[in-house]
Design a protein around this motif. Structure first.
Motif, PDB file in Angstrom:
ATOM      1  N   THR A 334     -42.807   4.495  -8.721  1.00  0.00           N
ATOM      2  CA  THR A 334     -41.782   4.472  -9.902  1.00  0.00           C
ATOM      3  C   THR A 334     -42.359   5.126 -10.342  1.00  0.00           C
ATOM      4  OG1 THR A 334     -40.663   2.727  -9.152  1.00  0.00           O
ATOM      5  CG2 THR A 334     -40.061   3.370 -11.354  1.00  0.00           C
ATOM      6  N   ALA A 335     -41.902   6.534 -10.863  1.00  0.00           N
ATOM      7  CA  ALA A 335     -42.128   7.590 -11.957  1.00  0.00           C
ATOM      8  C   ALA A 335     -41.411   7.697 -13.055  1.00  0.00           C
ATOM      9  CB  ALA A 335     -42.872   8.629 -10.944  1.00  0.00           C
ATOM     10  N   ILE A 336     -41.764   8.362 -13.538  1.00  0.00           N
ATOM     11  CA  ILE A 336     -41.164   8.511 -15.201  1.00  0.00           C
ATOM     12  C   ILE A 336     -41.850   9.938 -15.049  1.00  0.00           C
ATOM     13  CG2 ILE A 336     -41.465   9.353 -17.110  1.00  0.00           C
ATOM     14  CD1 ILE A 336     -42.367   6.430 -17.830  1.00  0.00           C
ATOM     15  N   ALA A 337     -40.379  11.141 -14.608  1.00  0.00           N
ATOM     16  CA  ALA A 337     -40.862  12.815 -13.841  1.00  0.00           C
ATOM     17  C   ALA A 337     -39.807  12.923 -15.548  1.00  0.00           C
ATOM     18  CB  ALA A 337     -39.451  12.884 -13.278  1.00  0.00           C
ATOM     19  N   GLN A 338     -40.875  14.338 -15.561  1.00  0.00           N
ATOM     20  CA  GLN A 338     -40.504  15.476 -16.642  1.00  0.00           C
ATOM     21  C   GLN A 338     -39.736  16.315 -16.436  1.00  0.00           C
ATOM     22  OE1 GLN A 338     -43.251  16.570 -19.570  1.00  0.00           O
ATOM     23  NE2 GLN A 338     -45.705  14.532 -19.003  1.00  0.00           N
ATOM     24  N   PRO A 339     -38.897  17.144 -17.096  1.00  0.00           N
ATOM     25  CA  PRO A 339     -37.658  17.661 -16.499  1.00  0.00           C
ATOM     26  C   PRO A 339     -38.784  19.383 -16.457  1.00  0.00           C
ATOM     27  CG  PRO A 339     -37.491  17.198 -18.538  1.00  0.00           C
ATOM     28  CD  PRO A 339     -38.640  16.611 -18.727  1.00  0.00           C
ATOM     29  N   LEU A 340     -39.410  19.374 -15.551  1.00  0.00           N
ATOM     30  CA  LEU A 340     -40.459  20.785 -15.223  1.00  0.00           C
ATOM     31  C   LEU A 340     -39.345  22.176 -15.949  1.00  0.00           C
ATOM     32  CD1 LEU A 340     -42.833  19.350 -12.615  1.00  0.00           C
ATOM     33  CD2 LEU A 340     -43.060  19.877 -14.901  1.00  0.00           C
ATOM     34  N   GLU A 341     -38.915  22.009 -15.025  1.00  0.00           N
ATOM     35  CA  GLU A 341     -38.011  23.321 -14.573  1.00  0.00           C
ATOM     36  C   GLU A 341     -37.244  23.781 -17.100  1.00  0.00           C
ATOM     37  OE1 GLU A 341     -37.419  25.454 -12.554  1.00  0.00           O
ATOM     38  OE2 GLU A 341     -37.848  24.845 -10.839  1.00  0.00           O
ATOM     39  N   GLU A 342     -36.922  22.340 -16.629  1.00  0.00           N
ATOM     40  CA  GLU A 342     -36.419  22.771 -18.210  1.00  0.00           C
ATOM     41  C   GLU A 342     -37.100  22.954 -19.650  1.00  0.00           C
ATOM     42  OE1 GLU A 342     -32.866  19.883 -20.931  1.00  0.00           O
ATOM     43  OE2 GLU A 342     -33.870  18.589 -18.826  1.00  0.00           O
ATOM     44  N   ILE A 343     -38.138  22.314 -19.014  1.00  0.00           N
ATOM     45  CA  ILE A 343     -39.420  22.610 -20.003  1.00  0.00           C
ATOM     46  C   ILE A 343     -39.814  23.919 -20.053  1.00  0.00           C
ATOM     47  CG2 ILE A 343     -41.600  21.980 -20.575  1.00  0.00           C
ATOM     48  CD1 ILE A 343     -41.335  19.371 -19.873  1.00  0.00           C
ATOM     49  N   GLY A 344     -40.170  24.662 -19.015  1.00  0.00           N
ATOM     50  CA  GLY A 344     -39.979  25.853 -18.264  1.00  0.00           C
ATOM     51  C   GLY A 344     -39.085  26.860 -19.639  1.00  0.00           C
ATOM     52  N   LYS A 345     -37.769  26.619 -19.388  1.00  0.00           N
ATOM     53  CA  LYS A 345     -36.403  27.277 -19.536  1.00  0.00           C
ATOM     54  C   LYS A 345     -36.780  27.275 -21.267  1.00  0.00           C
ATOM     55  CE  LYS A 345     -32.273  26.114 -19.549  1.00  0.00           C
ATOM     56  NZ  LYS A 345     -31.812  24.921 -19.523  1.00  0.00           N
ATOM     57  N   HIS A 346     -36.821  26.243 -21.861  1.00  0.00           N
ATOM     58  CA  HIS A 346     -36.976  26.349 -23.339  1.00  0.00           C
ATOM     59  C   HIS A 346     -38.239  27.093 -23.804  1.00  0.00           C
ATOM     60  CE1 HIS A 346     -33.857  22.521 -23.499  1.00  0.00           C
ATOM     61  NE2 HIS A 346     -33.284  23.681 -23.861  1.00  0.00           N
ATOM     62  N   LEU A 347     -39.589  26.621 -23.351  1.00  0.00           N
ATOM     63  CA  LEU A 347     -40.703  27.536 -23.508  1.00  0.00           C
ATOM     64  C   LEU A 347     -40.725  28.738 -23.842  1.00  0.00           C
ATOM     65  CD1 LEU A 347     -43.469  25.188 -21.730  1.00  0.00           C
ATOM     66  CD2 LEU A 347     -43.442  25.232 -24.693  1.00  0.00           C
ATOM     67  N   SER A 349     -37.716  30.806 -23.197  1.00  0.00           N
ATOM     68  CA  SER A 349     -36.798  31.260 -24.156  1.00  0.00           C
ATOM     69  C   SER A 349     -37.121  31.341 -25.787  1.00  0.00           C
ATOM     70  CB  SER A 349     -35.452  30.525 -24.408  1.00  0.00           C
ATOM     71  OG  SER A 349     -35.205  29.258 -25.213  1.00  0.00           O
ATOM     72  N   MET A 350     -37.967  29.797 -26.422  1.00  0.00           N
ATOM     73  CA  MET A 350     -38.713  30.092 -27.507  1.00  0.00           C
ATOM     74  C   MET A 350     -39.732  31.440 -28.137  1.00  0.00           C
ATOM     75  SD  MET A 350     -39.168  25.924 -28.364  1.00  0.00           S
ATOM     76  CE  MET A 350     -38.088  25.277 -28.801  1.00  0.00           C
ATOM     77  N   MET A 351     -40.179  31.071 -27.035  1.00  0.00           N
ATOM     78  CA  MET A 351     -41.450  33.072 -26.805  1.00  0.00           C
ATOM     79  C   MET A 351     -40.466  34.109 -26.774  1.00  0.00           C
ATOM     80  SD  MET A 351     -44.806  33.817 -27.194  1.00  0.00           S
ATOM     81  CE  MET A 351     -45.399  32.500 -26.277  1.00  0.00           C
ATOM     82  N   MET A 352     -39.352  34.319 -26.559  1.00  0.00           N
ATOM     83  CA  MET A 352     -38.474  35.141 -26.213  1.00  0.00           C
ATOM     84  C   MET A 352     -38.381  34.926 -28.171  1.00  0.00           C
ATOM     85  SD  MET A 352     -39.939  37.432 -23.539  1.00  0.00           S
ATOM     86  CE  MET A 352     -40.643  35.866 -23.040  1.00  0.00           C
ATOM     87  N   THR A 353     -37.525  34.659 -28.619  1.00  0.00           N
ATOM     88  CA  THR A 353     -37.188  34.808 -29.743  1.00  0.00           C
ATOM     89  C   THR A 353     -38.492  35.386 -30.347  1.00  0.00           C
ATOM     90  OG1 THR A 353     -37.371  32.468 -30.459  1.00  0.00           O
ATOM     91  CG2 THR A 353     -35.472  32.895 -29.623  1.00  0.00           C
ATOM     92  N   LEU A 354     -40.050  34.526 -30.521  1.00  0.00           N
ATOM     93  CA  LEU A 354     -40.818  35.157 -31.486  1.00  0.00           C
ATOM     94  C   LEU A 354     -41.122  36.262 -31.079  1.00  0.00           C
ATOM     95  CD1 LEU A 354     -43.138  31.413 -31.266  1.00  0.00           C
ATOM     96  CD2 LEU A 354     -41.771  32.741 -33.134  1.00  0.00           C
ATOM     97  N   VAL A 355     -41.560  36.824 -29.574  1.00  0.00           N
ATOM     98  CA  VAL A 355     -42.355  38.099 -29.325  1.00  0.00           C
ATOM     99  C   VAL A 355     -40.983  38.862 -29.992  1.00  0.00           C
ATOM    100  CG1 VAL A 355     -43.637  37.058 -27.788  1.00  0.00           C
ATOM    101  CG2 VAL A 355     -41.486  37.549 -27.062  1.00  0.00           C
ATOM    102  N   ASN A 356     -39.821  38.451 -30.057  1.00  0.00           N
ATOM    103  CA  ASN A 356     -38.740  39.865 -30.491  1.00  0.00           C
ATOM    104  C   ASN A 356     -38.680  40.459 -31.588  1.00  0.00           C
ATOM    105  OD1 ASN A 356     -38.401  40.293 -27.676  1.00  0.00           O
ATOM    106  ND2 ASN A 356     -36.993  39.361 -27.335  1.00  0.00           N
ATOM    107  N   SER A 357     -39.603  39.013 -32.580  1.00  0.00           N
ATOM    108  CA  SER A 357     -39.009  38.912 -33.893  1.00  0.00           C
ATOM    109  C   SER A 357     -40.296  40.238 -34.380  1.00  0.00           C
ATOM    110  CB  SER A 357     -39.347  38.312 -34.210  1.00  0.00           C
ATOM    111  OG  SER A 357     -39.422  37.732 -35.813  1.00  0.00           O
ATOM    112  N   SER A 358     -40.543  41.028 -35.408  1.00  0.00           N
ATOM    113  CA  SER A 358     -40.925  41.567 -36.112  1.00  0.00           C
ATOM    114  C   SER A 358     -42.344  40.254 -36.940  1.00  0.00           C
ATOM    115  CB  SER A 358     -40.495  43.002 -36.901  1.00  0.00           C
ATOM    116  OG  SER A 358     -39.959  42.037 -37.759  1.00  0.00           O
ATOM    117  N   LYS A 359     -41.742  39.536 -37.075  1.00  0.00           N
ATOM    118  CA  LYS A 359     -41.869  38.473 -38.877  1.00  0.00           C
ATOM    119  C   LYS A 359     -42.305  36.718 -37.778  1.00  0.00           C
ATOM    120  CE  LYS A 359     -43.617  39.525 -42.435  1.00  0.00           C
ATOM    121  NZ  LYS A 359     -45.085  40.115 -42.509  1.00  0.00           N
TER     122      LYS A 359
END
Lengths: 383, 383
Positions: A334-347, A349-359
């Motif tokens: 029995t295991a607690i499974a982290q939602p890998l795909e979802e974690i990746g997706k959010h990571l 998308s956050m990064m994209m908003t950051l790299v696309n910002s000048s500040k």
DNA sequence: CTGAAAGCGCTAACAC
DNA sequence: GTGTTAGCGCTTTCAG
């Protein structure tokens, strides 16, 4: 002509130097020499922007603009654009990314820093990030920090210098200052897995406390009266929250917590396994074990298998972090499974908003707390 | 003065241009503007070689030489060397690696390209390489090719452009030409895990045929009369050699081979598992299975667990590639373990001879063929 | 609309 | 011994 007519004029002084026959000749000689070297190397060296410009009889500027898709914006004529594009295509020209980085300060690279890239959880997530990065035209690179501050700092420096465009970071406990620095210097940073309680950062976490609470409750509901919690002595959030979840559940049902903390340095060693064995001997009332990470579970299962055979027949095991082989094990775990795909997706998308910002430091802080899933298997079925 | 006294002389013509008041002033204006911009950015930008030279009142050359440890060689005075080193130390100066790469064509980076970085075997090896690289002052970067030619080629191009200093490569089947090209272009390349039979490359392999033969022989010696071989349809050396090893052993003992080839595209899918299940149903005489890779074994164990419970009580299982959890599984799984540390050691030492040579393609070809070890566990003990 | 040229930070050939 | 400077290949400002 050799001497400047007016020594008081900076302009003329400068020219008087240029006028010295020697200087002129030396300069020209040099010029020729360079050009010669240039051509003699030409055959091995890839074509550069300049070569293209020369070939097409237009300026590098124009070529560069077209190359970067600024043709329309800069009002370059259709024919010229087409001619350039066709030629570039035909010689399969690719701009030199190093030169570009030097000039722009960007690299198209994102780093993914985890504790240990060979650990199942991190490796799987890395694989997901690699593909996500690819989709956004970023190259991902990975490295292992061993949850060690010195190593983390070195790696951050190294990549910072190499102009990586952003950091996905599982921070070790002592690098809060470095993380702050990165943010202050407008470097995109997203934390995951664990965070600094005092620091507002972009991050994607899972609800460790809730997951551990539910898991413990599951054990209790299955009839286990004395669930033990096997963890490490690491004081970072991912661990403390799991511990709190466990304790909260025991409290709710009026049970006594029983906790084993294995020093982080021993988690992969024989000494660590020894500690588990001793714990089990000294606490015979333990009827189930909840392991706080997948590597602890591995050690635990090994100890059970070789030192307490049959223990699993009447007792339970539950683990944080899933793993293909937990499904295959007998009993399956029995295991607690982290939602890998979802974690990746959010990571990403956050990064994209950051790299696309000048500040990046002024982008509104983004935080995600995802739910982990409890996958019930044989190891917690009371017989 | 504004006009050249002798139009026929190239020298004077050039100077006449310089003498145009307008040109001079424009140039100076520009110069000032740049300088101004330079200083206005100064606070955010890291110190450069030039800044150091200015601060210390010496030339950049001298600083550069000292920085690169050529102080003695270039006979720079002790005091100067010391002064520079002290200053560099005090401001914690680090040269910009991008600029250095642009100039030198080197990067201090080695790439490690595997099939799938999340696979246990590759992840573990990656971790080992990461540490080895670190020791030699190289940064390692990893990526997954999915054993796919297009992706492999793209990645090779990408890294080639980024001036990586060498490639550790698990080649996909169709990139022989690219590998040849790299070698021809003096790029250090070391293959591992699989190779191109017609191509002489630097490589470290394991003796797949021998390992598979011994493993099969082990099964037969344990009394299994009908060992099946479960593999993929991949035609690369690592797979064909394993198959040959199996066949050779069966032949030696006069047994009939029984082989299941699962399409590579299905190795992680339900369809792949289905194939194993069907195979087992259709071949009830099968009393043991030898899986050619660790992911096949995972699928196999899952199929057995859920569709043929009890099968393992009287039948055997053996796998190529070890995995922590094979040790923990019940029954623990007999495995052929590749010598990861040793593979890593050889890979890195070969790479070092290549990167330290000015003509890597002329370094004598280095090839290592290592032995894998059969670790006997419960899954092949006849009861 | 296009071109000239500065400059990113460093290395190294060459001058003196 | 130390300094001057071209140039790696690109981007981008400014001129016209």
């Amino acid at each position: 002509m050799q001497n400047s007519p007016d020594k008081s004029s900076g302009v003329y002084q400068e020219n008087s130097y240029l006028f010295s026959n020697y200087a002129i000749l030396a300069a020209r000689l040099n010029r020729f020499r360079r050009t010669y070297n240039r051509y003699s190397q030409m055959s091995k060296t890839r074509p550069s922007l300049k070569d293209i410009a020369k070939e097409l009889n237009i300026s590098v500027t124009t070529v560069s603009f077209v190359l970067n898709g600024k043709g329309r914006e800069k009002k370059i004529s259709k024919e010229v654009i087409e001619r350039i594009e066709k030629y570039i295509e035909s010689i399969n020209y690719k701009p030199n990314p190093i030169a570009r980085s030097l000039r722009t300060g960007r690299s198209g690279i994102l780093v993914f820093m985890v504790e240990d890239i060979s650990n199942y959880f991190f490796a799987k997530l890395a694989r997901i990030m690699e593909d996500l990065g690819y989709k956004h035209d970023y190259k991902m690179i990975f490295c292992s920090t061993e949850n060690n501050d010195r190593r983390s700092k070195e790696l951050i420096h190294l990549f910072r210098e190499r102009q990586v465009d952003g950091f996905f970071l599982i921070p070790s406990s002592g690098i809060e200052k470095e993380v702050k620095n990165l943010i202050r210097q407008q470097v995109p940073v997203v934390l995951f897995d664990r965070y600094f309680p005092g620091l507002e950062t972009n991050q994607v976490m899972i609800d460790n406390g809730d997951a551990a609470f539910s898991a413990t409750e599951h054990l209790i509901n299955q009839g286990y009266k004395s669930p033990a919690f096997i963890t490490t002595d690491v004081k970072q959030t991912q661990m403390t929250e799991r511990l709190e979840g466990y304790e909260k559940a025991l409290k709710k049902y009026g049970l006594t917590p029983n906790i084993l903390k294995i020093p982080f340095s021993e988690i992969h060693s024989a000494a660590g396994k020894e500690l588990i064995a001793t714990f089990l001997s000294n606490n015979p009332e333990t009827d189930s074990m909840f392991f706080a990470t997948n590597y602890l579970t591995q050690s635990g299962l090994e100890v059970i298998k070789y030192k307490f055979p049959g223990w699993l027949d009447s007792n339970g095991v539950l683990t944080f972090d899933d793993n293909d082989l937990f499904r295959i094990n007998t009993p399956s775990i029995t295991a607690i499974a982290q939602p890998l795909e979802e974690i990746g997706k959010h990571l990403m998308s956050m990064m994209m908003t950051l790299v696309n910002s000048s500040k990046p430091s002024e982008v509104a802080i983004q935080q995600q707390c995802l739910k982990a899933e409890l996958i019930q298997r044989e190891s917690t079925q009371r017989h």
